[in-house]
Design an enzyme around this catalytic site. Structure first.
Site, PDB file in Angstrom:
ATOM      1  N   ASP A   1      35.165  37.850  38.000  1.00 50.63           N
ATOM      2  CA  ASP A   1      34.482  37.860  39.291  1.00 50.63           C
ATOM      3  C   ASP A   1      33.393  36.795  39.350  1.00 50.63           C
ATOM      4  O   ASP A   1      33.037  36.322  40.437  1.00 50.63           O
ATOM      5  CB  ASP A   1      33.882  39.244  39.552  1.00 50.63           C
ATOM      6  CG  ASP A   1      34.960  40.261  39.861  1.00 50.63           C
ATOM      7  OD1 ASP A   1      35.259  40.445  41.054  1.00 50.63           O
ATOM      8  OD2 ASP A   1      35.525  40.847  38.923  1.00 50.63           O
TER       9      ASP A   1
ATOM     10  N   ARG B   1      39.376  43.688  47.762  1.00 55.35           N
ATOM     11  CA  ARG B   1      38.549  43.487  46.568  1.00 55.35           C
ATOM     12  C   ARG B   1      39.189  42.400  45.722  1.00 55.35           C
ATOM     13  O   ARG B   1      40.292  41.940  46.004  1.00 55.35           O
ATOM     14  CB  ARG B   1      38.336  44.789  45.775  1.00 55.35           C
ATOM     15  CG  ARG B   1      39.314  45.907  45.935  1.00 55.35           C
ATOM     16  CD  ARG B   1      40.659  45.651  45.339  1.00 55.35           C
ATOM     17  NE  ARG B   1      40.569  45.290  43.940  1.00 55.35           N
ATOM     18  CZ  ARG B   1      41.454  44.584  43.310  1.00 55.35           C
ATOM     19  NH1 ARG B   1      42.534  44.123  43.949  1.00 55.35           N
ATOM     20  NH2 ARG B   1      41.316  44.281  42.047  1.00 55.35           N
ATOM     21  N   GLY B   2      38.459  41.950  44.714  1.00 55.64           N
ATOM     22  CA  GLY B   2      38.883  40.782  43.956  1.00 55.64           C
ATOM     23  C   GLY B   2      38.119  39.573  44.459  1.00 55.64           C
ATOM     24  O   GLY B   2      38.052  39.324  45.668  1.00 55.64           O
ATOM     25  N   ALA B   3      37.512  38.817  43.542  1.00 58.25           N
ATOM     26  CA  ALA B   3      36.590  37.747  43.929  1.00 58.25           C
ATOM     27  C   ALA B   3      37.177  36.740  44.918  1.00 58.25           C
ATOM     28  O   ALA B   3      36.564  36.455  45.957  1.00 58.25           O
ATOM     29  CB  ALA B   3      36.065  37.036  42.677  1.00 58.25           C
TER      30      ALA B   3
ATOM     31  N   ARG C   1      28.794  42.535  48.359  1.00 63.58           N
ATOM     32  CA  ARG C   1      29.138  42.684  46.938  1.00 63.58           C
ATOM     33  C   ARG C   1      28.393  41.606  46.168  1.00 63.58           C
ATOM     34  O   ARG C   1      28.710  40.422  46.280  1.00 63.58           O
ATOM     35  CB  ARG C   1      30.647  42.510  46.707  1.00 63.58           C
ATOM     36  CG  ARG C   1      31.575  43.516  47.374  1.00 63.58           C
ATOM     37  CD  ARG C   1      31.499  44.912  46.789  1.00 63.58           C
ATOM     38  NE  ARG C   1      31.808  44.969  45.381  1.00 63.58           N
ATOM     39  CZ  ARG C   1      33.046  45.061  44.872  1.00 63.58           C
ATOM     40  NH1 ARG C   1      34.092  45.061  45.675  1.00 63.58           N
ATOM     41  NH2 ARG C   1      33.228  45.151  43.575  1.00 63.58           N
TER      42      ARG C   1
ATOM     43  N   ASN D   1      33.474  40.568  34.552  1.00 65.36           N
ATOM     44  CA  ASN D   1      34.712  41.139  35.088  1.00 65.36           C
ATOM     45  C   ASN D   1      34.542  42.648  35.140  1.00 65.36           C
ATOM     46  O   ASN D   1      33.513  43.196  34.750  1.00 65.36           O
ATOM     47  CB  ASN D   1      35.903  40.737  34.209  1.00 65.36           C
ATOM     48  CG  ASN D   1      37.242  40.977  34.889  1.00 65.36           C
ATOM     49  OD1 ASN D   1      37.442  40.560  36.032  1.00 65.36           O
ATOM     50  ND2 ASN D   1      38.144  41.653  34.213  1.00 65.36           N
ATOM     51  N   LYS D   2      35.550  43.332  35.626  1.00 62.95           N
ATOM     52  CA  LYS D   2      35.492  44.777  35.797  1.00 62.95           C
ATOM     53  C   LYS D   2      35.030  45.469  34.520  1.00 62.95           C
ATOM     54  O   LYS D   2      35.404  45.077  33.415  1.00 62.95           O
ATOM     55  CB  LYS D   2      36.867  45.305  36.229  1.00 62.95           C
ATOM     56  CG  LYS D   2      36.913  46.785  36.518  1.00 62.95           C
ATOM     57  CD  LYS D   2      35.916  47.203  37.589  1.00 62.95           C
ATOM     58  CE  LYS D   2      36.173  46.541  38.916  1.00 62.95           C
ATOM     59  NZ  LYS D   2      35.182  46.911  39.943  1.00 62.95           N
TER      60      LYS D   2
END
Length: 363
Positions: free
Chosen positions: A246, A52-54, A92, A256-257
């Site tokens: 992201d 995970r993580g862009a 995603r 973002n999150k």
């Protein structure tokens, strides 16, 4: 970065048909390497947040295209390539790097008619994107370092207190991280630091991943509940906030999150600088405004209802809510550009507005 004195990055090609990644669902309790051998393996790794993580999502998808061609049939490889791209794109929706990576392959493979040539080109594209993301993060670290140095000079011998949300570290990228890159470089330079680590419900990437990263690197940190940051800022216990992104819109709005927006509001109210570390690959110039423009992923409610923990040597899942509770699980929120002090990019510091962001792509 190093794990128990062994150098790692988050993803690498083991052999012609095997991509290896660190299974981030198991950390910090179990350090496990996973083999990915097909596009479907890659899809599930992205969808189920093994990775995970862009930036890492983009690179992983890029190797997914390579694996699609490794496993493709000579008589219909272009059709299978198209199917692979569509499948990976759906994994995603918020992280723009996934689409960016797939578009790179689409452009470079458009005029290739030999399967073996296509395989070679796909691997080259994936390898180049991996190195590009690593270098971008390193430069983000260099460009953000000055912000930490300035505060360190003002505080003399006191540590610089930095608050971050979710995990925008090397686990979310390939190496260095985005939000953590300036932190790592500052620590390695001898600057005294302390990091407030938001737990980041519902998947606890801060408490589990960022804390693990910082501990492995020897950086002092404290894990806090997500709603603690505002109090700390009121009490003068936060010198700066650094988060990742992201997807960042053309006007500087930042996705973002979930929970990032609330930190930005608290920072604004308490005159705490709010920085967003973002590589150009995470900036989407096709979306004018992020608020109501960036798609927000809604994930399965079980992520909110249940939580994983470590109990007597085993990772255990327990229920947190009434069993039949209705749950909404929005994965991201959007912070309006007016609350962002600077964007920290590989091209330098940038004011979050369309005019200044466009200059990044011209230089």
């Amino acid at each position: 970065m190093r794990v128990d004195n062994v150098k790692y990055q988050t993803i690498w090609l083991k052999d012609r048909g095997t991509v290896q990644v660190i299974d981030q669902r198991k950390l910090p309790f179990d350090f496990r390497i996973v083999n990915l051998k097909s596009t479907e393996d890659i899809y599930k790794a992205i969808k189920e947040m093994v990775v995970r993580g862009a930036p890492l999502i983009g690179v992983t998808a890029s190797y997914g295209i390579y694996l699609a061609l490794v496993n493709a049939s000579a008589w219909d490889w272009k059709g299978q390539l198209k199917e692979a791209m569509e499948r990976l794109k759906s994994a995603r929706p918020t992280a723009i790097n996934l689409e960016f990576a797939l578009n790179q392959h689409k452009e470079r493979l458009a005029n290739i008619y030999s399967l073996e040539e296509a395989r070679n080109q796909a691997r080259k594209t994936a390898d180049e994107l991996l190195e590009q993301e690593k270098e971008s993060c390193r430069k983000i670290g260099e460009n953000g370092l000055s912000l930490i140095e300035k505060i360190a000079k003002e505080k003399d011998s006191e540590p610089v207190n930095i608050l971050t949300h979710c995990n925008a570290g090397w686990l979310a990228t390939i190496d260095y991280g985005t939000a953590t890159a300036p932190i790592y470089l500052a620590h390695d330079k001898g600057i005294k630091l302390h990091v407030w680590v938001d737990e980041t419900r519902p998947r606890n990437q801060g408490a589990r991943l960022t804390a693990w990263e910082l501990e492995k690197h020897g950086i002092p940190y404290t894990v806090i509940a997500d709603n603690t940051g505002g109090l700390l800022m009121q009490q003068g216990m936060v010198d700066m906030v650094i988060t990742g992104s992201d997807r960042t819109a053309a006007n500087g709005d930042v996705a973002n999150k979930i929970g990032t927006y609330l930190k930005a509001l608290a920072a604004n109210d308490n005159d705490v600088p709010f920085y967003v570390a973002v590589p150009l690959s995470s900036i989407d110039m096709n979306i004018e405004r992020g608020v109501n423009g960036i798609p927000i992923e809604q994930r399965h409610g079980d992520e909110v209802k249940y939580i994983d923990g470590y109990d007597k040597g085993n990772i255990t899942t327990i229920l947190l809510t009434p069993e039949n509770a209705r749950v909404a699980n929005y994965g991201f929120d959007v912070t309006p550009a007016k609350y962002v002090t600077w964007l920290i990019t590989e091209k330098g510091l940038c004011k979050p507005n369309k005019k200044e962001i466009k200059k990044l792509f011209r230089s």
